[in-house]
Design an enzyme around this catalytic site. Sequence first.
Site, mmCIF file in Angstrom:
data_model
loop_
_atom_site.group_PDB
_atom_site.id
_atom_site.type_symbol
_atom_site.label_atom_id
_atom_site.label_comp_id
_atom_site.label_asym_id
_atom_site.label_seq_id
_atom_site.Cartn_x
_atom_site.Cartn_y
_atom_site.Cartn_z
ATOM 1 N N LYS A 79 0.844 -1.198 0.000
ATOM 2 C CA LYS A 79 0.000 0.000 0.000
ATOM 3 C C LYS A 79 0.881 1.250 0.000
ATOM 4 O O LYS A 79 1.874 1.307 0.735
ATOM 5 C CB LYS A 79 -0.885 -0.025 1.247
ATOM 6 C CG LYS A 79 -1.870 1.127 1.361
ATOM 7 C CD LYS A 79 -2.721 0.945 2.612
ATOM 8 C CE LYS A 79 -3.773 2.011 2.784
ATOM 9 N NZ LYS A 79 -4.591 1.813 3.999
ATOM 10 N N SER A 154 -9.537 1.558 3.336
ATOM 11 C CA SER A 154 -8.731 2.350 2.434
ATOM 12 C C SER A 154 -7.678 1.551 1.680
ATOM 13 O O SER A 154 -7.136 2.019 0.702
ATOM 14 C CB SER A 154 -8.037 3.458 3.221
ATOM 15 O OG SER A 154 -7.160 2.891 4.196
ATOM 16 N N SER A 178 -9.511 -0.821 7.604
ATOM 17 C CA SER A 178 -9.032 -0.716 6.218
ATOM 18 C C SER A 178 -8.320 -1.930 5.660
ATOM 19 O O SER A 178 -7.982 -1.940 4.477
ATOM 20 C CB SER A 178 -8.099 0.477 6.080
ATOM 21 O OG SER A 178 -8.867 1.640 5.968
HETATM 22 N N1 GLN Z 1 -12.791 3.738 6.927
HETATM 23 C C1 GLN Z 1 -12.168 4.191 8.135
HETATM 24 C C2 GLN Z 1 -11.800 5.648 7.993
HETATM 25 O O1 GLN Z 1 -12.066 6.198 6.975
HETATM 26 C C3 GLN Z 1 -10.967 3.357 8.421
HETATM 27 C C4 GLN Z 1 -9.776 3.751 7.662
HETATM 28 C C5 GLN Z 1 -8.592 2.936 7.984
HETATM 29 O O2 GLN Z 1 -8.686 1.907 8.640
HETATM 30 N N2 GLN Z 1 -7.444 3.421 7.547
HETATM 31 O O3 GLN Z 1 -11.240 6.238 8.899
#
Ligand code: GLN
Length: 484
Positions: A79, A154, A178
Amino acid sequence: MDIASLTIRTVRETLLARRASAAELAADALRFAEAENPRTNAYLHFCPERALAAARRVDEAIARGEDPGPLAGVPMAVKDVIVTRGVRTTCGSRLLANFVSPYDATAITRLEQAGAVLLGKTNCDEFAMGSSNENSAFGPVRNPLAPDRVPGGSSGGSAAAVAQGTCVAALGSDTGGSIRQPASFCGVVGVTPTYGRVSRYGLTAFASSLDHIGPFARTVKDCATVLRVIAGRDPCDATSADAPVPDYPALLEGSVKGLKLGLPREYLKDLKSEVGDLIGRAVTVLQQLGCEVHDISLPATDYAVACYYVIATAEASSNLARYDGVRYTSRSPHSETLSDMYRNSRGEGFGAECKRRIMLGTYVLSHGYYDAYYLKAQKVRALIARDFARAFEELDAVVAPVSPFPAFKLGEKIDDPVSMYLSDIYTITGSLAGIPCMSVPCGATAEGLPVGMQILTRHFDESTMFRLAGAYETAVGSGTARPM
Ligand code: GLN
């Protein structure tokens, strides 16, 4: 060779039987990934020179008769929030479009020492903020199983790349879901280890008390193998834990008979959909394997999303202050004064979601509101952690859904942040508690959209989590991912 169905074991067998060299395999994998990428936009950039250099080192080790490492020649993706020396790290942001780190994250160093071949960096929501991968400055990722749908976020690019078969395993990051949520949406295995299990050195900070690095793969065993390589104390990250790292893949085979599992009422009460049916069926399989299933309550669950969006945005507003146009980032050319330069660089560089979070986070930390929001959220976080600690006095694991729904359509939730935030309603609790949790594929809806089952265990008890997931996978067969 069928690149898309390789596993860590088949790569190893191929190399040791000299059916192909690591360099040949890396070249094939790169060609395949580059050819397939336009269908999903999972990779932001490739690093062929680095990949081939790593593969040559593996070939040399094999030629010398040495053990080439547990990830020898394994094509991997990472990532683009994890820094790589000499290879761009954009964090999905326009601000860092040309940023090249002068050092490697510890997880990257450990992967390459174990023989992994890094093919490229994967797309993600800007600074890992999002649940659909639509917040990337470099365009959304498409779900390889349903191209009109999101891959989740994400870490959508990493999940999509593994599901598409363009790498064997990938690293993602998880702050509130994420890794697990995109793993569920793409039908692959995704693991969020205990907070502190994997060094965060070189992981771009979003919310430091919640950020984790973890693996994606098509099988539980491959995730276990990658986690074993990247886990363990690192002097460069004071929050990395000095706890022994078990041989996760070797522990997978054990029986799960007699394990006590909890099914939290709060996670299932509103889940009347196909997702609920699939989780129900998966739980029946675990019962048939000899697990005891108990109905439990985790009462603080209802406050988790609110608590997370106070703590995560507070930490993000502070962490993102460093992108000021002076150090790492692009600088706005249209400024007369220093404060204009800050304002314009940040104003032009950050996307809408990052701005929303910086404002919210700054607000909850501001004088007069700190106690009412931030401090209160920290107390709620302690209650959520206590719910799990109490449950684990009696139980070995908690089993739950990953997300209330399967992959949704691109654009469907982009104008409704609250509905988007609710995608993580079942994953945020584990992140706030800092316990290990994972998503393992447990079938698909009538439309063919994959669904993941979540398994959560005690701090540092990844072994039990892997054992349960492994037993389930052996019982039902691995992988629901079938790219269209
Ligand atoms: N969807 C969650 C957010 O937008 C989690 C994101 C993540 O785990 N990086 O904060």
